[in-house]
Design an enzyme around this catalytic site. Sequence first.
Site, PDB file in Angstrom:
ATOM      1  N   VAL A  51      43.315  24.340  49.055  1.00  0.00           N
ATOM      2  CA  VAL A  51      42.689  25.558  49.587  1.00  0.00           C
ATOM      3  C   VAL A  51      43.684  26.473  50.291  1.00  0.00           C
ATOM      4  O   VAL A  51      43.391  27.634  50.528  1.00  0.00           O
ATOM      5  CB  VAL A  51      41.515  25.227  50.539  1.00  0.00           C
ATOM      6  CG1 VAL A  51      40.466  24.362  49.826  1.00  0.00           C
ATOM      7  CG2 VAL A  51      41.987  24.529  51.817  1.00  0.00           C
ATOM      8  N   LYS A  52      44.833  25.964  50.664  1.00  0.00           N
ATOM      9  CA  LYS A  52      45.924  26.749  51.262  1.00  0.00           C
ATOM     10  C   LYS A  52      45.444  27.683  52.372  1.00  0.00           C
ATOM     11  O   LYS A  52      45.861  28.824  52.474  1.00  0.00           O
ATOM     12  CB  LYS A  52      46.665  27.510  50.169  1.00  0.00           C
ATOM     13  CG  LYS A  52      47.289  26.560  49.133  1.00  0.00           C
ATOM     14  CD  LYS A  52      48.252  27.237  48.194  1.00  0.00           C
ATOM     15  CE  LYS A  52      48.980  26.255  47.304  1.00  0.00           C
ATOM     16  NZ  LYS A  52      48.149  25.669  46.229  1.00  0.00           N
TER      17      LYS A  52
END
Lengths: 323, 323
Positions: free
Chosen positions: B116-117
């Site tokens: 998901v960074k």
Amino acid sequence: MTDQQAAIARHFADRFLHAIREKNAPVCVGLDPAIERLPKALLAKHAVDPGDTHGSAAVAAIHEFCREVIDVVAPHVPAVKINIAFFERFYAEGVRAYSSIVKHARDAGLIVIGDVKRADIGHSTAAYADAQLSDARPGRLPDGAIPDAVTVNPYFGFDGIEPFVRIAREQGKGLFVLVQTSNPSAGEVQGVVLSDGTQMSDHVGSLVQRWASAAGLVGSSGYSAIGAVVSPRDLPSTKRLRTLMPNCLFLVPGFGAQGRTAGEVAECFKPDGTGAIVAASRSVIYAYDGDAHKQAGASDWRCAVEAGCKEFVRAIRTVLSDR
Amino acid sequence: MTDQQAAIARHFADRFLHAIREKNAPVCVGLDPAIERLPKALLAKHAVDPGDTHGSAAVAAIHEFCREVIDVVAPHVPAVKINIAFFERFYAEGVRAYSSIVKHARDAGLIVIGDVKRADIGHSTAAYADAQLSDARPGRLPDGAIPDAVTVNPYFGFDGIEPFVRIAREQGKGLFVLVQTSNPSAGEVQGVVLSDGTQMSDHVGSLVQRWASAAGLVGSSGYSAIGAVVSPRDLPSTKRLRTLMPNCLFLVPGFGAQGRTAGEVAECFKPDGTGAIVAASRSVIYAYDGDAHKQAGASDWRCAVEAGCKEFVRAIRTVLSDR
């Protein structure tokens, strides 16, 4: 409309500067709606269970809160910044509410910045850009449910944000690249000293200016569709960043609740009074919690939000007139 | 179960190492489902209109594709990495499909990394952590619909990821902090030379090691709940990062389609063969598009994916046995 007027109408920075002039207010209001801080009357209306702040009732309360705040602030400010993190907490329901709030704000004539802080590489960042910034989605979402601009993270370098830039160019949209943030530990990465004696945030600022000044991105105002998120840390670094990024609009978070003062944000503007958009969130949207409001004894939370918004706009006008 | 066994069962890195040993495969399969590359039979089954790749039919096709890929690879690998960007493209429907796929993979006994960074500051990053990593959401999502770990961005410094760390500690979860990525322009930020002659990625690596080694985060395996995303750039930098981060599991993207070779990923492991999880995405999940598959003439795309997965596992085992 002449061709030149049409070009201005389509360019993000030109549109933003026009909207700022119309309202005489280089600001935006940040919508970071935390269920715990919503007006008690609104929580009661939606029967939000204090023990279940993740449910549908909470989403409904946040949705109504954001719509009301937008209606209250729209006459006074040119833009809102909507932080998607507070909507992701509610999964699919929250994401649907985010799109609905974006649309409500755009329909109210506001410029909408989606504060999404995305970036990745290759196909992944293209998917994020498609999701968060592109209007070209026939039939999927109603018109206006995608923001005018988004915030992005620079850690991947240029190709991490390239798909956002492409959409900005093609659709008259914008982006704000994180350069310097307001949190206590920001200096751990952004404040690192480089071999040439400058700091990491200066280096990222130089990169952003290079990206921003590329062909086709700078509007007739001299500002690019690529701007920068710059939270003032000290006067010298703010002056340095302002000089390093002549083509970038600064999105300046942290006024009010996050503690940035008038003197600090003043340096984010150029001498002509352009170049920055100051954001305030909690000091406006939760103004009904503030001492000033409690002393005034106003009964409706909307009146407190409007007063907080007008106070914020006044403070920023004073910043500019005192220069 | 003894108390010690229970502690191991609860610690993310200990669980991961156990799962790697069980499958004899320090790998994960990356699910980056692009509608354009799905098997033609699946697109036909869901009647996906080539002119409308954002609709419900596309979501249904991607959902089935991911479930099938998970079922095919689950006997061979300990983990999958699911990139949320490819689901966000479908807004609320996509986010719902993401949760469903996470649950399907966890129910299949796999460790799930949500790629998901994310990262932000203060309340915003707490909202992201709550949304993307915390199981403690009674009644909102079914059990298992939240990943075991997520990827996060270091640009804000420690407090940008602190809420993720807190959840990791309390719920036996993990996170992988971006240190060095595989994209062409990564060096623009990560490769900048600092005043002490090291590079930015080394500095971030040192920070991540400091965060990872904090009290209560290192499991009985010697590895922390905080790992690092490290894509090999050259042998010296990989060796340096491996030495700098003794307590960190490396999540190593880019094997196969992104061009990282066996020799390059070998240096991400310690001499004892632990310390890294190599990820492959397109070379496995789109194996039916590859020349090897076309020459083999297999008719079912699932067989090609299984063959691609087994080939990937074999390649990584060879990396380790050749050291």
